[in-house]
Design a protein around this motif. Structure first.
Motif: not given
Length: 267
Positions: A234-252
Motif C-alpha cells: 500500500h502507498y498513500k499520496v496526499g495531504a498530511f491530514m488525509q494520510k493521518f486519518s488512516i492512522v487515526l482509524k487504526r488507533i482510535l
C-alpha cells in the motif's frame, strides 16, 4: 529498452499527469479513453478502451503487444465518483459504479496477466483512494469500491508473486482534477430527510477537490514505485491530514473516529 506502460483513463486528471510524467522520463506510454478521438492534446498515444467492456480491453492490450511485443507496467487508473445517501442512490447506479471502479480493473488485470507470466515480469499499480480505508458519509459506494480493490490487490499479490509479477495499490487523497464533474451525484431531493446534510456535504466534497493537491504529486509517486525493485503493498499520496486519518482509524476506538468524521461533515 524502454519499459512499456499502459494507463487506463489516461486522457485527463491523474492518469494524464502520470502519462505525461512517464513519457518525459523515457517510458513508452499508452493511455486509454472511451473516446480517444475527442482528445487532441495528448503527448502519448490513446487507445479506445472501456473498462466495462472486456472486448475493448482485449483489443487494446493485443494492439499494444503487437506493436511493442510486451507490457511491463499497467496502471489501473480509470474510475468514477459517486455521491448520495445510500437510501437514495439507484441500485443500477451502484452496479454501474462497481463495474467501472472494481470489476473494470479486475478485467484489465485478467487480460494482461498471461502476457506478464510469459515475460516472467510485470508491475500492476491499482489507483485506489484514501476514501477506501474508511466509510465516508454520502460516499458509501465510492469508499466500498476502492476498499474492495485494495483487498483484491492484497490477495492477487500473493497469487502472482512466483511469476515475477508485482502488484500494489496507490491511494490518492484529494487532487485538483475534473473528477467532480464526472461523478454520479444522487440529486438533492427537496423535502428529503437528507436534503440539508447531503447538500452541505456535497458542497464540502466538491470544495476539497477544487482545493486539492497538484496531480503531479501522484505522477512522481507512481514513478518512484516503478523504480522500486520490491514495491510495498500500500502507498498513500496526499495531504498530511488525509494520510493521518488512516492512522487515526487504526488507533482510535471506532465510535471516537466516527464522531470525528461526523464533526468534519457537520452531521
Amino acid at each position: 529498452m524502454s519499459k512499456v506502460v499502459l494507463i487506463t483513463g489516461g486522457s485527463s486528471g491523474i492518469g494524464k499527469s502520470i502519462g505525461e510524467f512517464l513519457h518525459h522520463k523515457g517510458f513508452i506510454v499508452y493511455g486509454t479513453s472511451r473516446n480517444p478521438d475527442r482528445v487532441l492534446n495528448s503527448v502519448f498515444p490513446l487507445i479506445a478502451l472501456d473498462v466495462r467492456n472486456p472486448d475493448t480491453i482485449a483489443t487494446a492490450i493485443s494492439k499494444i503487444i503487437s506493436i511493442t511485443g510486451k507490457i511491463d507496467i499497467v496502471i489501473n487508473n480509470a474510475g468514477v465518483g459517486i455521491t448520495g445517501p445510500l437510501e437514495e442512490i439507484p441500485t443500477i447506479e451502484m452496479k454501474n459504479h462497481f463495474d467501472t471502479n472494481f470489476f473494470g480493473p479486475i478485467e484489465v488485470m485478467k487480460a494482461v496477466l498471461p502476457q506478464m507470466r510469459k515475460q516472467k515480469s510485470g508491475l500492476i499499480i491499482n489507483v485506489t483512494s484514501i476514501a477506501g480505508y474508511m466509510g465516508l458519509p454520502y460516499r458509501s459506494m465510492y469508499s466500498a469500491s476502492k476498499g474492495a480493490l485494495e483487498i483484491v490487490t492484497e490477495a492477487l499479490r500473493m497469487e502472482v508473486k512466483s511469476f515475477g509479477i508485482h502488484v500494489t495499490n496507490v491511494a490518492p487523497g484529494d487532487f485538483a482534477t475534473n473528477i467532480a464533474s464526472g461523478r454520479y451525484h444522487a440529486p438533492v431531493i427537496k423535502g428529503s430527510s437528507y436534503e440539508e446534510t447531503y447538500g452541505n456535504s456535497l458542497k464540502t466534497m466538491n470544495d476539497h477537490v477544487d482545493e486539492g493537491s497538484n496531480p503531479n504529486q501522484m505522477a512522481e509517486a507512481v514513478y518512484n514505485i516503478i523504480q522500486t525493485s520490491n514495491p510495498k503493498i500500500h502507498y498513500k499520496v496526499g495531504a498530511f491530514m488525509q494520510k493521518f486519518s488512516i492512522v487515526l482509524k487504526r488507533i482510535l476506538p471506532d465510535k471516537m473516529y466516527e464522531k470525528i468524521l461526523m464533526n468534519h461533515y457537520k452531521l
